[in-house]
Write an enzyme that holds these catalytic residues in place. Structure first.
Site, PDB file in Angstrom:
ATOM      1  N   ASP A  65      11.876  -9.472 -13.664  1.00 34.97           N
ATOM      2  CA  ASP A  65      11.089  -9.131 -12.484  1.00 34.97           C
ATOM      3  C   ASP A  65      11.930  -8.206 -11.615  1.00 34.97           C
ATOM      4  OD1 ASP A  65       9.659  -8.968 -10.130  1.00 34.97           O
ATOM      5  OD2 ASP A  65       9.411 -11.132  -9.881  1.00 34.97           O
ATOM      6  N   ASN A  92       7.666   3.231 -12.525  1.00 32.03           N
ATOM      7  CA  ASN A  92       6.242   3.098 -12.774  1.00 32.03           C
ATOM      8  C   ASN A  92       5.673   1.758 -12.338  1.00 32.03           C
ATOM      9  OD1 ASN A  92       3.586   3.552 -14.360  1.00 32.03           O
ATOM     10  ND2 ASN A  92       4.453   1.700 -15.291  1.00 32.03           N
ATOM     11  N   TYR A 156      -2.077  -0.439   0.032  1.00 26.93           N
ATOM     12  CA  TYR A 156      -1.731   0.206  -1.233  1.00 26.93           C
ATOM     13  C   TYR A 156      -1.487   1.695  -1.003  1.00 26.93           C
ATOM     14  CZ  TYR A 156      -2.323   2.354  -5.801  1.00 26.93           C
ATOM     15  OH  TYR A 156      -2.147   3.108  -6.935  1.00 26.93           O
ATOM     16  N   ALA A 158      -0.661   3.165   1.733  1.00 32.98           N
ATOM     17  CA  ALA A 158       0.557   3.340   2.522  1.00 32.98           C
ATOM     18  C   ALA A 158       1.803   3.209   1.653  1.00 32.98           C
ATOM     19  CB  ALA A 158       0.594   2.307   3.650  1.00 32.98           C
ATOM     20  N   LYS A 160       2.068   3.974  -1.478  1.00 33.78           N
ATOM     21  CA  LYS A 160       2.191   5.176  -2.305  1.00 33.78           C
ATOM     22  C   LYS A 160       2.543   6.400  -1.460  1.00 33.78           C
ATOM     23  CE  LYS A 160       1.561   3.294  -6.267  1.00 33.78           C
ATOM     24  NZ  LYS A 160       2.701   3.212  -7.210  1.00 33.78           N
TER      25      LYS A 160
END
Length: 255
Positions: A65, A92, A156, A158, A160
């Site tokens: 993780d 990724n 989400y 924000a 990115k």
């Protein structure tokens, strides 16, 4: 599975790909391996990672993780122990959260930022000494929604947007050291990310259908199509490109 990488432009290179157990991460890991690289595929789930590794002998895996204590350093240490170098870090791994303001939940925000912003930062920090030695690259995965709004996806988007600004800032910091930093920002792409975000298969299909009608090309990308652009941004022939965010969304950002 291929991302148009039949030549061996990455022969002798080592690529670390996070989120390699499925979707864009799996396609990217395979594409790098097909182009000659040794690949460390990283992800939380060992089973899907083994499925990725079975697709090409050039892929090794590490089940971890990346948000765990000390995990970013362990990922980089593992790659160095196996191959002695790192040429490409592909950040990724990420998550999507569909959450309207009225339903805002602190844990969801914290987990989203930990995976989408903090982990890529710590991985890049750990990899940097090795990338300096190889004049390597960092490729961050953003989203078309990193630079356009999405109702119900503010946090989400924000996260990115943060990735895109980190990409530009790191590119400026590292340009004189020969380390290039770029990002690929996919639009709607057919992966299991919507299912992992909590949508039912039916709801995911409805969303893809809605997006297909909005996209100027009326096409939902495959993971391979996105992986193609990840490799292009890492290609040594593109050494003059840094600080760029390449949007691969069929023209969705234009409307």
């Amino acid at each position: 599975m291929s991302a148009d990488s039949s030549d061996q432009i990455f022969a002798g290179h080592v690529a670390v790909v996070t989120g390699a157990g499925s979707g864009i991460g799996r396609a990217t890991a395979v594409a790098f391996a097909e182009a000659g690289a040794q690949v460390l595929g990283v992800g939380r789930r060992e089973g899907p990672l083994k499925e990725t590794a079975a697709l090409h002998r050039g892929i090794d895996i590490l089940a971890i993780d990346v948000c765990g204590e000390g995990a970013p350093a362990e990922v980089i240490r593992t790659a160095i122990q196996r191959w002695g170098r790192i040429d490409h870090l592909i950040n990724n791994a990420g998550a999507t959260a569909v959450m309207r303001l009225a339903d805002t939940d602190e844990r969801t925000i914290t987990n989203l930022l930990a995976l989408n912003v903090v982990a890529p930062s710590l991985l890049a920090h750990a990899a940097l000494p090795h990338l300096r030695e190889t004049s390597g690259t960092i490729i961050n995965l953003s989203s078309t929604y990193g630079h356009r709004p999405m109702a119900g996806g503010a946090h989400y988007s924000a996260s990115k947007a943060a990735i895109e600004q980190m990409t530009r800032s790191w590119a400026l910091e590292l340009a004189e050291e020969g380390v290039r930093v770029n990002a690929v920002a996919p639009g709607p792409t057919r992966t299991d990310v919507m299912l992992r975000a909590g949508l039912t298969p039916e709801a995911a299909d409805d969303m893809y259908g809605y997006e297909r009608e909005r996209i100027p090309t009326h096409h939902i990308a495959s993971a391979d199509e996105v992986a193609h652009w990840v490799l292009r941004m890492a290609d040594p022939a593109g050494r003059h490109a840094t600080g760029q965010v390449i949007t691969v969304d069929g023209g969705l950002e234009l409307i």
